[in-house]
Design a protein around this motif. Structure first.
Motif, PDB file in Angstrom:
ATOM      1  N   UNK A  18       5.116 -15.231  25.289  1.00 13.43           N
ATOM      2  CA  UNK A  18       4.875 -16.667  25.337  1.00 13.43           C
ATOM      3  C   UNK A  18       4.311 -16.989  24.221  1.00 13.43           C
ATOM      4  N   UNK A  19       4.808 -18.018  23.417  1.00 14.01           N
ATOM      5  CA  UNK A  19       4.225 -18.587  22.315  1.00 14.01           C
ATOM      6  C   UNK A  19       2.762 -19.041  22.775  1.00 14.01           C
ATOM      7  N   UNK A  20       1.751 -18.296  21.343  1.00 12.76           N
ATOM      8  CA  UNK A  20       0.347 -18.663  21.555  1.00 12.76           C
ATOM      9  C   UNK A  20       0.050 -19.097  20.339  1.00 12.76           C
ATOM     10  N   UNK A  21      -0.392 -20.475  19.997  1.00 13.69           N
ATOM     11  CA  UNK A  21      -0.461 -21.070  18.886  1.00 13.69           C
ATOM     12  C   UNK A  21      -1.707 -20.782  18.127  1.00 13.69           C
ATOM     13  N   UNK A  22      -1.960 -19.612  17.857  1.00 14.78           N
ATOM     14  CA  UNK A  22      -3.185 -18.973  17.294  1.00 14.78           C
ATOM     15  C   UNK A  22      -3.002 -17.646  16.643  1.00 14.78           C
ATOM     16  N   UNK A  23      -3.423 -17.389  15.629  1.00 18.29           N
ATOM     17  CA  UNK A  23      -3.489 -15.989  15.174  1.00 18.29           C
ATOM     18  C   UNK A  23      -4.092 -14.942  16.267  1.00 18.29           C
ATOM     19  N   UNK A  24      -3.355 -13.924  16.511  1.00 17.81           N
ATOM     20  CA  UNK A  24      -3.797 -12.839  17.538  1.00 17.81           C
ATOM     21  C   UNK A  24      -4.172 -11.524  16.837  1.00 17.81           C
ATOM     22  N   UNK A  25      -3.527 -11.289  15.548  1.00 19.49           N
ATOM     23  CA  UNK A  25      -3.764 -10.081  15.121  1.00 19.49           C
ATOM     24  C   UNK A  25      -3.367 -10.256  13.576  1.00 19.49           C
ATOM     25  N   UNK A  26      -3.923  -9.260  12.669  1.00 19.22           N
ATOM     26  CA  UNK A  26      -3.807  -8.916  11.392  1.00 19.22           C
ATOM     27  C   UNK A  26      -2.932  -7.924  11.288  1.00 19.22           C
ATOM     28  N   UNK A  27      -2.013  -7.780  10.173  1.00 17.80           N
ATOM     29  CA  UNK A  27      -1.354  -6.676   9.666  1.00 17.80           C
ATOM     30  C   UNK A  27      -1.700  -6.374   8.329  1.00 17.80           C
ATOM     31  N   UNK A  28      -2.073  -5.152   7.994  1.00 16.09           N
ATOM     32  CA  UNK A  28      -2.441  -4.942   6.506  1.00 16.09           C
ATOM     33  C   UNK A  28      -1.723  -3.695   6.055  1.00 16.09           C
ATOM     34  N   UNK A  29      -1.657  -3.580   4.841  1.00 11.52           N
ATOM     35  CA  UNK A  29      -0.623  -2.611   4.133  1.00 11.52           C
ATOM     36  C   UNK A  29      -1.878  -2.022   3.121  1.00 11.52           C
ATOM     37  N   UNK A  30      -1.402  -0.888   2.728  1.00 10.60           N
ATOM     38  CA  UNK A  30      -2.294  -0.204   1.714  1.00 10.60           C
ATOM     39  C   UNK A  30      -2.062  -0.997   0.409  1.00 10.60           C
ATOM     40  N   UNK A  31      -3.083  -0.853  -0.622  1.00 10.37           N
ATOM     41  CA  UNK A  31      -3.242  -1.701  -1.807  1.00 10.37           C
ATOM     42  C   UNK A  31      -2.280  -0.680  -2.805  1.00 10.37           C
ATOM     43  N   UNK A  32      -2.565   0.521  -2.707  1.00  8.68           N
ATOM     44  CA  UNK A  32      -1.888   1.376  -3.975  1.00  8.68           C
ATOM     45  C   UNK A  32      -0.283   1.641  -3.386  1.00  8.68           C
ATOM     46  N   UNK A  33       0.773   1.724  -4.353  1.00  7.02           N
ATOM     47  CA  UNK A  33       1.950   2.104  -4.172  1.00  7.02           C
ATOM     48  C   UNK A  33       1.957   3.526  -3.629  1.00  7.02           C
ATOM     49  N   UNK A  34       1.186   4.347  -4.034  1.00  7.79           N
ATOM     50  CA  UNK A  34       1.343   5.820  -3.467  1.00  7.79           C
ATOM     51  C   UNK A  34       0.981   5.825  -2.027  1.00  7.79           C
ATOM     52  N   UNK A  35      -0.152   5.069  -1.630  1.00 10.81           N
ATOM     53  CA  UNK A  35      -0.456   5.069  -0.227  1.00 10.81           C
ATOM     54  C   UNK A  35       0.548   4.168   0.463  1.00 10.81           C
ATOM     55  N   UNK A  36       1.404   3.191   0.104  1.00 12.14           N
ATOM     56  CA  UNK A  36       2.407   2.640   0.742  1.00 12.14           C
ATOM     57  C   UNK A  36       3.599   3.525   1.067  1.00 12.14           C
ATOM     58  N   UNK A  37       3.996   4.280   0.042  1.00 16.18           N
ATOM     59  CA  UNK A  37       5.020   5.363   0.099  1.00 16.18           C
ATOM     60  C   UNK A  37       4.863   6.201   1.188  1.00 16.18           C
ATOM     61  N   UNK A  38       3.226   6.866   1.213  1.00 17.53           N
ATOM     62  CA  UNK A  38       3.030   7.870   2.141  1.00 17.53           C
ATOM     63  C   UNK A  38       3.129   7.352   3.404  1.00 17.53           C
ATOM     64  N   UNK A  39       2.655   6.221   3.665  1.00 19.13           N
ATOM     65  CA  UNK A  39       2.388   5.622   4.813  1.00 19.13           C
ATOM     66  C   UNK A  39       3.841   5.334   5.324  1.00 19.13           C
ATOM     67  N   UNK A  40       4.916   4.898   4.716  1.00 18.40           N
ATOM     68  CA  UNK A  40       6.251   4.613   5.005  1.00 18.40           C
ATOM     69  C   UNK A  40       6.886   5.892   5.492  1.00 18.40           C
ATOM     70  N   UNK A  41       6.690   6.927   4.788  1.00 18.12           N
ATOM     71  CA  UNK A  41       7.219   8.203   4.863  1.00 18.12           C
ATOM     72  C   UNK A  41       6.827   8.798   6.365  1.00 18.12           C
ATOM     73  N   UNK A  42       5.463   8.508   6.849  1.00 17.01           N
ATOM     74  CA  UNK A  42       4.996   8.968   8.001  1.00 17.01           C
ATOM     75  C   UNK A  42       5.642   7.994   9.100  1.00 17.01           C
ATOM     76  N   UNK A  43       5.788   6.729   8.750  1.00 22.05           N
ATOM     77  CA  UNK A  43       6.223   6.006   9.620  1.00 22.05           C
ATOM     78  C   UNK A  43       7.656   6.238  10.106  1.00 22.05           C
ATOM     79  N   UNK A  44       8.690   6.479   9.154  1.00 16.07           N
ATOM     80  CA  UNK A  44      10.172   6.826   9.079  1.00 16.07           C
ATOM     81  C   UNK A  44       9.927   8.205   9.853  1.00 16.07           C
TER      82      UNK A  44
END
Length: 68
Positions: A18-44
């Motif tokens: 059901x559509x709720x016309x408000x922000x219900x959560x935030x998604x944050x990503x790591x700042x540093x590329x190395x952390x982004x790569x590490x996180x993506x490997x873990x997710x995969x």
């Protein structure tokens, strides 16, 4: 990893969003590329494990619902 994704899979199984016309959560990503790569490997690496677990959960849930 992917605990929130698995939880949303359960929330939405056999239901509609059901559509709720408000922000219900935030998604944050790591700042540093190395952390982004590490996180993506873990997710995969976790994806197929969690997907198989959710497939088994859905089959069990549907079987229990059919027995009611």
């Amino acid at each position: 990893m992917l605990e929130d994704w698995a939880l949303w899979q359960k929330y939405t199984h056999r239901t509609q969003f059901v559509y709720v016309p408000k922000t219900t959560s935030f998604y944050r990503t790591p700042l540093h590329p190395e952390a982004q790569i590490s996180r993506m490997k873990g997710l995969n690496a976790s994806y197929n494990i969690v997907r198989n677990r959710m497939d088994a959960w859905r089959a069990s849930w549907d079987e229990k619902a059919a027995q009611r």
